[in-house]
Design a protein around this motif. Structure first.
Motif, PDB file in Angstrom:
ATOM      1  N   GLY A  39       5.551  12.796  -5.140  1.00  0.00           N
ATOM      2  CA  GLY A  39       6.901  13.351  -5.311  1.00  0.00           C
ATOM      3  C   GLY A  39       7.906  12.782  -4.322  1.00  0.00           C
ATOM      4  O   GLY A  39       8.667  13.506  -3.696  1.00  0.00           O
ATOM      5  N   GLY A  40       7.859  11.468  -4.144  1.00  0.00           N
ATOM      6  CA  GLY A  40       8.818  10.844  -3.231  1.00  0.00           C
ATOM      7  C   GLY A  40       8.348  10.827  -1.796  1.00  0.00           C
ATOM      8  O   GLY A  40       8.766   9.996  -1.004  1.00  0.00           O
ATOM      9  N   LEU A  41       7.440  11.741  -1.441  1.00  0.00           N
ATOM     10  CA  LEU A  41       6.917  11.750  -0.069  1.00  0.00           C
ATOM     11  C   LEU A  41       5.688  10.839   0.000  1.00  0.00           C
ATOM     12  O   LEU A  41       4.968  10.685  -0.974  1.00  0.00           O
ATOM     13  CB  LEU A  41       6.482  13.159   0.325  1.00  0.00           C
ATOM     14  N   ILE A  42       5.493  10.258   1.165  1.00  0.00           N
ATOM     15  CA  ILE A  42       4.259   9.488   1.373  1.00  0.00           C
ATOM     16  C   ILE A  42       3.436  10.209   2.440  1.00  0.00           C
ATOM     17  O   ILE A  42       3.958  10.572   3.495  1.00  0.00           O
ATOM     18  CB  ILE A  42       4.575   8.049   1.816  1.00  0.00           C
ATOM     19  N   PRO A  59      11.591  10.217   2.395  1.00  0.00           N
ATOM     20  CA  PRO A  59      12.442   9.092   1.995  1.00  0.00           C
ATOM     21  C   PRO A  59      13.772   9.090   2.740  1.00  0.00           C
ATOM     22  O   PRO A  59      14.308   8.022   3.051  1.00  0.00           O
ATOM     23  CB  PRO A  59      12.650   9.284   0.497  1.00  0.00           C
ATOM     24  N   GLU A  60      14.277  10.294   3.096  1.00  0.00           N
ATOM     25  CA  GLU A  60      15.609  10.342   3.713  1.00  0.00           C
ATOM     26  C   GLU A  60      15.595   9.976   5.196  1.00  0.00           C
ATOM     27  O   GLU A  60      16.633   9.765   5.798  1.00  0.00           O
ATOM     28  CB  GLU A  60      16.267  11.732   3.512  1.00  0.00           C
ATOM     29  N   GLU A  61      14.380   9.895   5.776  1.00  0.00           N
ATOM     30  CA  GLU A  61      14.287   9.559   7.202  1.00  0.00           C
ATOM     31  C   GLU A  61      14.779   8.124   7.384  1.00  0.00           C
ATOM     32  O   GLU A  61      14.362   7.216   6.666  1.00  0.00           O
ATOM     33  CB  GLU A  61      12.831   9.692   7.663  1.00  0.00           C
ATOM     34  N   GLY A  62      15.671   7.892   8.343  1.00  0.00           N
ATOM     35  CA  GLY A  62      16.269   6.565   8.545  1.00  0.00           C
ATOM     36  C   GLY A  62      15.270   5.573   9.104  1.00  0.00           C
ATOM     37  O   GLY A  62      14.098   5.888   9.322  1.00  0.00           O
ATOM     38  N   GLY A  63      15.692   4.373   9.305  1.00  0.00           N
ATOM     39  CA  GLY A  63      14.861   3.360   9.959  1.00  0.00           C
ATOM     40  C   GLY A  63      13.906   2.655   9.016  1.00  0.00           C
ATOM     41  O   GLY A  63      13.132   1.806   9.442  1.00  0.00           O
ATOM     42  N   GLY A  64      13.920   3.029   7.749  1.00  0.00           N
ATOM     43  CA  GLY A  64      13.084   2.298   6.770  1.00  0.00           C
ATOM     44  C   GLY A  64      11.611   2.605   6.859  1.00  0.00           C
ATOM     45  O   GLY A  64      10.778   1.906   6.270  1.00  0.00           O
TER      46      GLY A  64
END
Ligand code: ASP
Length: 579
Positions: A39-42, A59-64
């Motif tokens: 669901g988008g989370l890893i 996914p929203e966490e910055g830094g890639g």
């Protein structure tokens, strides 16, 4: 959870994260055990030596970080940091010690890429042993293996602490040495500087620990590597580890007492409760009652001597055995015994050297046995009473030489008996000094030639006893030792009884005989098979499971390829030529 090392890779052990650490911001490092995209989370299960911690990449966490995490594969090595948070209701994993928490990752670094391993680390499916040993470093990554290694370490550190408390000091003895007779073949190391001569790897530190006593060290121990070149012996390793102990100014009670205190602490490391002091039984008694000098007393069967019952028997088999100086012994056992099982057991008894096996079953209307008609009522009653046979039990009797009867009944007892739960530790003491080696027509020391003999030393050496003792756990010998010879004349007599001429004894053991002339304290000791003890505590069948880099059953190391051919030049230097 906090680690003593706080560096760019790690500030805390992932596997030690618990609810009490929620809110902290650790940096953790280890291997990618498993990755799940959901669901988008890893989700990454990160594994370090202490266990497994779930990392979550949003996914929203910055830094890639999230995008990079999507490319992670099993066994990649990473370092990650973030906030330790409580898992949401319903996602708590009670199977994992870290199961209440997870690390919400804010940044991570890929430290090494991993190829697809030849077997999965995150599964417990059986893997071919050759493959496991070939890639032992991957096998060791499995959490179960890491736990065994940690258990082994705890066993050793408990031993060290306990022996420290009692004034023992740890001393290392040589690995390049001369043959130390423990009954196996030596590994030899050819000498370059003395062409034609070899060092032998020690089968045990026996002679050195005795020399340490003569050197005044008084209380020695060593976690010692021993080397024995043996063929086809089940679950042996060419090199293995002993806890080796020696003490001066002691007698049997002191050594056994020490072990009665030490072993319970060691076994407790593996959760086994076995309070000492352990019972002691004499060798002869063990052979009579259990048919073995390694009795598994969890099996509730004892062998009875039936010589009295059949003293005037008309049954030729029994009368003949007794008249010929043999014995009639037997036991009863409960269980299911169809005819085919009696036949199989009779076969087994024959294969072990018995002339036959007498058997019967206690039935409501009497005793049913192929030999029933040869025995009187009184004999049958005596037999049932002596063996404690009850309604429905089977009874087995062997009439033969005492050694044959012990061997056969001992083996059958193990075969038909069901061990009770729990553990049994027992000392076997008062061994004969020698056993007669039929093949070579001479005596062999039952322990080793440095064991103090007892009894009438003027009499036939075949009748000498020894001051040796073995500790037996659940039917396996886990340790053995003795009070040693501490005078040169007794040592020389033992060599003589073993057929070692004065010259040969001087040649091989002159240094010991000499040392004994310079004031040797009375001394004794013991050695325990450490690998076997750890295997037992870890619930593993094989000692290969508790040794970091064991050899395969064939004696080879599939990882390094040892033993390996050496080149001509090396051989030449050693003065050797391969045939
Ligand atoms: N050296 C003996 C062994 O390896 C043990 C001992 O007597 O202490 O079995």
């Amino acid at each position: 959870m906090t680690d003593t090392f706080d560096n760019r890779y790690r500030s805390a052990w992932a596997g030690l994260a618990r609810a009490e650490h929620v809110g902290s911001r650790p940096r953790v490092a280890g291997w990618v055990h498993r990755r799940r995209d959901h669901g988008g989370l890893i989700f990454i299960d990160l594994r370090d030596r202490e266990g497994i911690l779930q990392l979550v990449f949003h996914p929203e966490e910055g830094g890639g970080a999230h995008a990079q995490a999507a490319r992670l594969r099993a066994e990649d090595v990473i370092s990650a940091n973030g906030e330790l948070v409580r898992r949401e209701q319903g996602t708590v994993n009670p199977e994992l010690p870290t199961g209440e928490v997870e690390l919400a990752v804010s940044g991570f670094e890929l430290l090494a890429d991993a190829q697809t391993p030849p077997f999965q680390i995150d599964e417990d499916d059986p893997v071919n042993e050759e493959l496991r040993l070939r890639y032992r470093y991957l096998d060791l990554r499995k959490p179960a293996m890491a736990q065994v290694m940690a258990l082994r370490h705890r066993v050793i550190s408990t031993i060290r602490a306990k022996l420290d408390e009692q004034g023992f000091i740890e001393v290392e003895t040589p690995v390049l040495t001369r043959s130390t007779p423990e009954g196996a073949r030596d590994y030899l190391v050819p000498s370059r500087r003395q062409p034609g001569s070899c060092y032998a790897l020690p089968q045990s530190p026996q002679l050195f620990k005795q020399l340490l006593m003569m050197g005044g060290l008084e209380r020695y121990y060593q976690i010692a590597r021993c080397f024995r070149d043996e063929d086809n012996r089940a679950d042996r390793q060419p090199e293995f580890t002993q806890l080796d102990v020696e003490l001066s100014f002691v007698e049997e009670d002191d050594v056994l007492g020490l072990c009665d205190r030490l072993l319970p602490a060691v076994l407790a490391v593996g959760g086994i409760e076995a309070p000492g002091p352990f019972e002691r039984i004499g060798y002869d008694d063990a052979l009579l009652r259990y048919g073995s000098d390694r009795p598994d007393r969890r099996i509730p069967i004892e062998i009875a001597d039936l010589g009295g019952v059949f003293a005037s028997s008309q049954f030729k088999v029994f009368a003949g055995a007794l008249a010929g100086g043999g014995v009639v012994r037997g036991f009863s056992a409960s269980g299911d015994f169809p005819r085919s099982r009696f036949d199989a057991l009779t076969e087994r008894a024959r294969a072990l050297g018995a002339k036959g096996l007498v058997w019967g079953v206690v039935e409501p209307d009497g005793w049913r046995s192929p030999v029933a008609k040869f025995l009187s009522e009184g004999e049958i009653a005596g037999l049932l009473e002596a063996t404690g046979a009850e309604q429905g039990d089977a009874v087995f009797v062997v009439a033969d030489a005492a050694t044959v009867a012990a061997r056969v009944l001992g083996a059958l007892r193990l075969e038909v008996g069901v061990p009770r739960a729990g553990h049994d530790l027992v000392w076997v003491v008062d061994f004969p000094m020698f056993g007669f080696n039929e093949d070579e027509g001479r005596f062999d020391a039952l322990h080793h030639p440095f064991t103090a003999p007892s009894g009438d030393l003027e009499g036939d050496p075949g009748g000498w006893r020894s001051r040796a003792y073995d500790l037996v756990m659940d039917g396996s010998e886990i340790g053995g030792g003795s009070i040693r010879i501490s005078t040169p004349d007794v040592q020389a007599r033992v060599f003589e009884a073993l057929g070692l001429g004065e010259e040969e004894a001087g040649e091989r053991f002159g240094f010991l005989l000499e040392a004994l002339r310079y004031g040797a304290p009375p001394h004794g000791g013991i050695a325990f098979g450490l690998d076997r003890i750890v295997a037992l505590l870890a619930g593993r069948d094989s000692i290969r499971e508790v040794i970091a880099f064991p050899k395969a059953a064939s004696g080879t190391d599939p990882l390094t390829g040892a033993p390996a051919p050496v080149d001509e030049r090396q051989l030449r230097e050693l003065g050797l030529r391969a045939r």
